[in-house]
Design an enzyme around this catalytic site. Sequence first.
Site, mmCIF file in Angstrom:
data_model
loop_
_atom_site.group_PDB
_atom_site.id
_atom_site.type_symbol
_atom_site.label_atom_id
_atom_site.label_comp_id
_atom_site.label_asym_id
_atom_site.label_seq_id
_atom_site.Cartn_x
_atom_site.Cartn_y
_atom_site.Cartn_z
ATOM 1 N N ARG A 105 -27.218 43.894 1.125
ATOM 2 C CA ARG A 105 -26.346 44.561 0.262
ATOM 3 C C ARG A 105 -25.089 44.488 0.976
ATOM 4 O O ARG A 105 -25.073 45.107 2.200
ATOM 5 C CB ARG A 105 -27.015 46.089 0.120
ATOM 6 C CG ARG A 105 -26.217 46.980 -0.399
ATOM 7 C CD ARG A 105 -26.703 48.249 -0.675
ATOM 8 N NE ARG A 105 -27.574 48.294 -1.864
ATOM 9 C CZ ARG A 105 -27.786 49.048 -2.978
ATOM 10 N NH1 ARG A 105 -27.586 50.366 -2.452
ATOM 11 N NH2 ARG A 105 -28.625 48.841 -3.902
ATOM 12 N N HIS A 132 -25.898 43.095 -9.250
ATOM 13 C CA HIS A 132 -27.020 43.822 -8.705
ATOM 14 C C HIS A 132 -28.108 43.106 -9.553
ATOM 15 O O HIS A 132 -28.762 43.812 -10.312
ATOM 16 C CB HIS A 132 -26.808 45.169 -8.941
ATOM 17 C CG HIS A 132 -27.780 46.206 -8.114
ATOM 18 N ND1 HIS A 132 -28.510 45.607 -7.294
ATOM 19 C CD2 HIS A 132 -27.897 47.447 -8.446
ATOM 20 C CE1 HIS A 132 -29.434 46.550 -6.982
ATOM 21 N NE2 HIS A 132 -28.852 47.732 -7.393
ATOM 22 N N GLN A 135 -31.652 44.947 -9.780
ATOM 23 C CA GLN A 135 -31.733 46.147 -10.637
ATOM 24 C C GLN A 135 -32.273 45.437 -12.104
ATOM 25 O O GLN A 135 -32.920 46.383 -12.729
ATOM 26 C CB GLN A 135 -30.501 46.845 -10.629
ATOM 27 C CG GLN A 135 -30.593 48.147 -11.496
ATOM 28 C CD GLN A 135 -31.517 49.185 -10.940
ATOM 29 O OE1 GLN A 135 -31.662 49.590 -9.700
ATOM 30 N NE2 GLN A 135 -32.267 49.538 -11.770
ATOM 31 N N ASP A 220 -23.822 53.495 -15.719
ATOM 32 C CA ASP A 220 -23.825 53.810 -14.277
ATOM 33 C C ASP A 220 -22.609 54.532 -13.727
ATOM 34 O O ASP A 220 -21.991 55.062 -14.566
ATOM 35 C CB ASP A 220 -23.759 51.982 -13.647
ATOM 36 C CG ASP A 220 -23.704 52.057 -12.004
ATOM 37 O OD1 ASP A 220 -24.372 53.107 -11.309
ATOM 38 O OD2 ASP A 220 -23.263 51.039 -11.565
ATOM 39 N N CYS A 260 -29.124 52.815 -13.439
ATOM 40 C CA CYS A 260 -29.952 52.240 -12.059
ATOM 41 C C CYS A 260 -30.011 53.429 -11.103
ATOM 42 O O CYS A 260 -30.977 53.104 -10.350
ATOM 43 C CB CYS A 260 -29.042 51.147 -11.510
ATOM 44 S SG CYS A 260 -27.338 51.770 -11.312
ATOM 45 N N ARG A 289 -38.482 48.799 -9.690
ATOM 46 C CA ARG A 289 -37.585 47.998 -8.415
ATOM 47 C C ARG A 289 -38.965 47.484 -7.354
ATOM 48 O O ARG A 289 -38.840 46.367 -6.926
ATOM 49 C CB ARG A 289 -36.836 49.068 -7.841
ATOM 50 C CG ARG A 289 -35.460 49.432 -8.525
ATOM 51 C CD ARG A 289 -34.469 48.159 -8.926
ATOM 52 N NE ARG A 289 -34.225 47.452 -7.611
ATOM 53 C CZ ARG A 289 -33.254 47.973 -6.741
ATOM 54 N NH1 ARG A 289 -32.494 49.182 -7.295
ATOM 55 N NH2 ARG A 289 -32.796 47.538 -5.876
HETATM 56 N N1 NVA Z 1 -22.425 50.445 -9.303
HETATM 57 C C1 NVA Z 1 -23.171 51.138 -8.277
HETATM 58 C C2 NVA Z 1 -24.269 50.786 -8.147
HETATM 59 C C3 NVA Z 1 -25.393 51.456 -7.407
HETATM 60 C C4 NVA Z 1 -26.959 51.142 -7.428
HETATM 61 C C5 NVA Z 1 -22.509 50.852 -6.950
HETATM 62 O O1 NVA Z 1 -22.139 49.669 -6.678
HETATM 63 O O2 NVA Z 1 -22.493 51.714 -6.292
HETATM 64 N N1 CP Z 2 -30.167 51.554 -8.110
HETATM 65 C C1 CP Z 2 -30.284 51.214 -6.673
HETATM 66 O O1 CP Z 2 -30.106 49.963 -6.087
HETATM 67 O O2 CP Z 2 -30.258 52.241 -5.784
HETATM 68 P P1 CP Z 2 -29.698 52.564 -4.267
HETATM 69 O O3 CP Z 2 -28.460 52.575 -4.131
HETATM 70 O O4 CP Z 2 -30.592 53.905 -3.903
HETATM 71 O O5 CP Z 2 -30.769 51.409 -3.627
#
Ligand code: NVA
Ligand code: CP
Length: 303
Positions: A105, A132, A135, A220, A260, A289
């Site tokens: 990540r 992502h 997800q 989101d 998500c 997930r």
């Molecule tokens: N768009 C959000 C998704 C979090 C799971 C982010 O990138 O923070």
């Molecule tokens: N949806 C998701 O990826 O959640 P986290 O940021 O908690 O991993």
Amino acid sequence: MSTVKHLLTLNDLSKADLDAIIARAIAIKADVKSGKINETLKNQTLGMIFEKSSTRTRVSFEAGMTQLGGSAIFLSSRDTQLGRGEPIEDSARVLSRMVDIIMIRTFEHEKLERFAQYSDVPVINALTDDYHPCQLLADIQTYIEHRGSPEGKTVAWVGDGNNMCHSYINAARLCNFKLNIACPKGFEPHADIIEKNRDFITLTHDPIEAVTGADWVSTDVWASMGQEDEQQARMQQFAGYEVNHTLMQHANNNAVFMHCLPAHRGEEVSHDLIEDKNISVVWDEAENRLHAQKALMLFLLDK
Ligand code: NVA
Ligand code: CP
């Protein structure tokens, strides 16, 4: 040419791959619930690199690896040499000699691509600024479990044209559904991604237009990780984009709502809608997930 399989975006999967992963995820879920032990990844190790925060992704990968008989190592960039400037290419070559599969990540998608290029083992995108995909595996599984195949359905994305939106675009192509995207002006998905997927998407600045006739509505947060400084400004820029019961009235009767998570109630989604068990499937979505990523790891490791 390396034959290592990665999941950097959903475009790395064929429709047959996706179908196999989702079918396996559903089967694995049933096995777990009936107490069946599956230690296919015994003695295997997953490296988990996190340069951003996480609850779901970390716990689902770590628990998933435990359930499959393997183990996982949490690697925060704060505590590894990655955070002190060790080149990504060096980190990839070293780590992939020690572990069997790696998830990352991070911020720039290009960094993930470079890591994968130098890795001898499968690399999974656990969220970048641009995509992502994990997800979406869970979201697709959730839709199938609740409503059947998404093929030919209409999906509405309401909100930021962000990493999640880009992965929904990839999913539209892969699953052959129509994706209506409503985002404020200036927050559209990347132009090149729109261009490549024109046949599958409709872009509007009107949430009602996007949601009209939708079978599946998703949103989101308005400010993603790394955009914390923009939170206040975005609250104004995204006004009118809350997904709530009033907006959902324009969707089809049996439409589901997904997010998500984490969710900001009173911003992108109303408290009442996310808690409405007749429409919101967010807890099943979060749980999936775990199952979808177990199936993904088995697929990437040819197990
Ligand atoms: N768009 C959000 C998704 C979090 C799971 C982010 O990138 O923070
Ligand atoms: N949806 C998701 O990826 O959640 P986290 O940021 O908690 O991993």
